[in-house]
Design an enzyme around this catalytic site. Sequence first.
Site, PDB file in Angstrom:
ATOM      1  N   LYS A  11       0.830  -1.199   0.000  1.00 11.49           N
ATOM      2  CA  LYS A  11       0.000   0.000   0.000  1.00 11.49           C
ATOM      3  C   LYS A  11       0.874   1.263   0.000  1.00 11.49           C
ATOM      4  O   LYS A  11       2.100   1.172   0.219  1.00 11.49           O
ATOM      5  CB  LYS A  11      -0.930  -0.062   1.219  1.00 11.49           C
ATOM      6  CG  LYS A  11      -1.935  -1.230   1.151  1.00 11.49           C
ATOM      7  CD  LYS A  11      -2.777  -1.307   2.419  1.00 11.49           C
ATOM      8  CE  LYS A  11      -3.819  -2.403   2.345  1.00 11.49           C
ATOM      9  NZ  LYS A  11      -4.628  -2.474   3.600  1.00 11.49           N
ATOM     10  N   TYR A  51     -12.447  -2.939  -3.179  1.00 12.66           N
ATOM     11  CA  TYR A  51     -12.990  -2.989  -1.823  1.00 12.66           C
ATOM     12  C   TYR A  51     -14.519  -2.922  -1.822  1.00 12.66           C
ATOM     13  O   TYR A  51     -15.126  -2.361  -0.890  1.00 12.66           O
ATOM     14  CB  TYR A  51     -12.400  -1.850  -0.977  1.00 12.66           C
ATOM     15  CG  TYR A  51     -10.982  -2.096  -0.494  1.00 12.66           C
ATOM     16  CD1 TYR A  51     -10.636  -3.283   0.167  1.00 12.66           C
ATOM     17  CD2 TYR A  51      -9.986  -1.130  -0.656  1.00 12.66           C
ATOM     18  CE1 TYR A  51      -9.344  -3.502   0.626  1.00 12.66           C
ATOM     19  CE2 TYR A  51      -8.688  -1.347  -0.185  1.00 12.66           C
ATOM     20  CZ  TYR A  51      -8.372  -2.530   0.455  1.00 12.66           C
ATOM     21  OH  TYR A  51      -7.091  -2.744   0.920  1.00 12.66           O
ATOM     22  N   PHE A  59     -15.195   3.266   7.986  1.00 17.10           N
ATOM     23  CA  PHE A  59     -13.805   3.618   7.668  1.00 17.10           C
ATOM     24  C   PHE A  59     -13.539   3.669   6.164  1.00 17.10           C
ATOM     25  O   PHE A  59     -12.424   3.976   5.748  1.00 17.10           O
ATOM     26  CB  PHE A  59     -12.829   2.642   8.344  1.00 17.10           C
ATOM     27  CG  PHE A  59     -12.990   1.197   7.948  1.00 17.10           C
ATOM     28  CD1 PHE A  59     -12.447   0.702   6.766  1.00 17.10           C
ATOM     29  CD2 PHE A  59     -13.683   0.315   8.770  1.00 17.10           C
ATOM     30  CE1 PHE A  59     -12.594  -0.636   6.412  1.00 17.10           C
ATOM     31  CE2 PHE A  59     -13.842  -1.020   8.421  1.00 17.10           C
ATOM     32  CZ  PHE A  59     -13.288  -1.498   7.229  1.00 17.10           C
ATOM     33  N   ARG A  87      -1.588 -14.742   3.376  1.00 18.14           N
ATOM     34  CA  ARG A  87      -2.238 -14.045   4.492  1.00 18.14           C
ATOM     35  C   ARG A  87      -1.467 -14.264   5.800  1.00 18.14           C
ATOM     36  O   ARG A  87      -1.396 -13.377   6.648  1.00 18.14           O
ATOM     37  CB  ARG A  87      -3.678 -14.539   4.662  1.00 18.14           C
ATOM     38  CG  ARG A  87      -4.594 -14.243   3.488  1.00 18.14           C
ATOM     39  CD  ARG A  87      -5.175 -12.872   3.516  1.00 18.14           C
ATOM     40  NE  ARG A  87      -6.059 -12.628   4.617  1.00 18.14           N
ATOM     41  CZ  ARG A  87      -6.804 -11.532   4.741  1.00 18.14           C
ATOM     42  NH1 ARG A  87      -6.753 -10.581   3.822  1.00 18.14           N
ATOM     43  NH2 ARG A  87      -7.591 -11.364   5.775  1.00 18.14           N
ATOM     44  N   THR A  93      -5.062  -8.273  10.267  1.00 18.31           N
ATOM     45  CA  THR A  93      -5.414  -6.965   9.694  1.00 18.31           C
ATOM     46  C   THR A  93      -4.992  -5.824  10.609  1.00 18.31           C
ATOM     47  O   THR A  93      -4.451  -4.814  10.152  1.00 18.31           O
ATOM     48  CB  THR A  93      -6.945  -6.910   9.462  1.00 18.31           C
ATOM     49  OG1 THR A  93      -7.308  -7.993   8.611  1.00 18.31           O
ATOM     50  CG2 THR A  93      -7.359  -5.597   8.825  1.00 18.31           C
ATOM     51  N   ARG A 104       2.902  -7.261   8.903  1.00 27.07           N
ATOM     52  CA  ARG A 104       2.204  -6.222   9.679  1.00 27.07           C
ATOM     53  C   ARG A 104       2.681  -6.207  11.130  1.00 27.07           C
ATOM     54  O   ARG A 104       2.761  -5.146  11.756  1.00 27.07           O
ATOM     55  CB  ARG A 104       0.700  -6.448   9.605  1.00 27.07           C
ATOM     56  CG  ARG A 104       0.112  -6.087   8.234  1.00 27.07           C
ATOM     57  CD  ARG A 104      -1.238  -6.732   8.036  1.00 27.07           C
ATOM     58  NE  ARG A 104      -1.953  -6.266   6.860  1.00 27.07           N
ATOM     59  CZ  ARG A 104      -3.066  -6.846   6.412  1.00 27.07           C
ATOM     60  NH1 ARG A 104      -3.577  -7.899   7.038  1.00 27.07           N
ATOM     61  NH2 ARG A 104      -3.668  -6.384   5.335  1.00 27.07           N
ATOM     62  N   ASN A 114      -1.669  -0.325   7.424  1.00 25.57           N
ATOM     63  CA  ASN A 114      -1.152  -1.677   7.661  1.00 25.57           C
ATOM     64  C   ASN A 114      -0.311  -2.243   6.507  1.00 25.57           C
ATOM     65  O   ASN A 114      -0.139  -3.447   6.367  1.00 25.57           O
ATOM     66  CB  ASN A 114      -2.280  -2.631   8.080  1.00 25.57           C
ATOM     67  CG  ASN A 114      -3.350  -2.791   7.029  1.00 25.57           C
ATOM     68  OD1 ASN A 114      -3.269  -2.174   5.973  1.00 25.57           O
ATOM     69  ND2 ASN A 114      -4.335  -3.626   7.301  1.00 25.57           N
ATOM     70  N   HIS A 117      -1.670  -5.598   1.353  1.00 24.57           N
ATOM     71  CA  HIS A 117      -2.935  -6.285   1.088  1.00 24.57           C
ATOM     72  C   HIS A 117      -2.634  -7.690   0.576  1.00 24.57           C
ATOM     73  O   HIS A 117      -1.669  -7.892  -0.163  1.00 24.57           O
ATOM     74  CB  HIS A 117      -3.746  -5.534   0.018  1.00 24.57           C
ATOM     75  CG  HIS A 117      -4.863  -6.374  -0.539  1.00 24.57           C
ATOM     76  ND1 HIS A 117      -6.100  -6.448   0.067  1.00 24.57           N
ATOM     77  CD2 HIS A 117      -4.922  -7.218  -1.611  1.00 24.57           C
ATOM     78  CE1 HIS A 117      -6.864  -7.296  -0.616  1.00 24.57           C
ATOM     79  NE2 HIS A 117      -6.174  -7.765  -1.639  1.00 24.57           N
ATOM     80  N   GLU A 128      -9.221 -10.269  -8.119  1.00 24.90           N
ATOM     81  CA  GLU A 128      -8.301  -9.140  -7.893  1.00 24.90           C
ATOM     82  C   GLU A 128      -7.190  -9.116  -8.943  1.00 24.90           C
ATOM     83  O   GLU A 128      -6.821  -8.055  -9.443  1.00 24.90           O
ATOM     84  CB  GLU A 128      -7.719  -9.222  -6.469  1.00 24.90           C
ATOM     85  CG  GLU A 128      -8.783  -8.938  -5.410  1.00 24.90           C
ATOM     86  CD  GLU A 128      -8.329  -9.224  -3.984  1.00 24.90           C
ATOM     87  OE1 GLU A 128      -7.161  -9.642  -3.775  1.00 24.90           O
ATOM     88  OE2 GLU A 128      -9.137  -9.025  -3.059  1.00 24.90           O
TER      89      GLU A 128
END
Length: 151
Positions: A11, A51, A59, A87, A93, A104, A114, A117, A128
């Site tokens: 990100k 998203y 948020f 993941r 998260t 993270r 964070n 993704h 995606e």
Amino acid sequence: MSSEQTFIAIKPDGVQRGLVSSIMSRFENKGYKLVGIKLTNASEGLLREHYADLTAKPFFPGLLNYMLSGPICAMVWEGKDAVKTGRVLLGATNPLAALPGTIRGDYAIDVGRNVCHGSDSVENAKKEIALWFKPTEIVSYTPAVFKWIYE
Ligand code: IDP
Ligand code: MG
């Protein structure tokens, strides 16, 4: 199956903080194969689609601004169980709940910063990857080390 693919993105905070190589190393060192990569300024339309399941969350406006705030390093990593294990490499998260040793857990504090993704299912990974990459941007090759990673 060693051909499972997952969409991993660094990100804007991860790019700005110079974490691209550190995050990529986690996937390379594990043995996953990089099959797609680009540095891109995502459009609002793309992010709303990416998203789509979160648009009603309080948020969401902040998440959109965050993801629009700078370039994103979009990647496709391939290998056995790449989605689930991807993941695990990312961590929870909320970075404060993410274990040390995860990306993270090691590099972030706030859930809204964070740094990365990762797709949460094989089905979403396919969606995606198709959203962020053209088919011609995904490459196919056999790494020389393949037989030293898989039995
Ligand atoms: P994930 O990225 O681990 O799959 P999701 O629940 O899909 O987590 O949320 C997508 C992203 O939205 C998170 O990575 C994080 O950047 C942001 N986010 C999720 N929950 C919150 C929150 O409560 N406050 C601020 N941002 C959030
Ligand atoms: Mg998610």
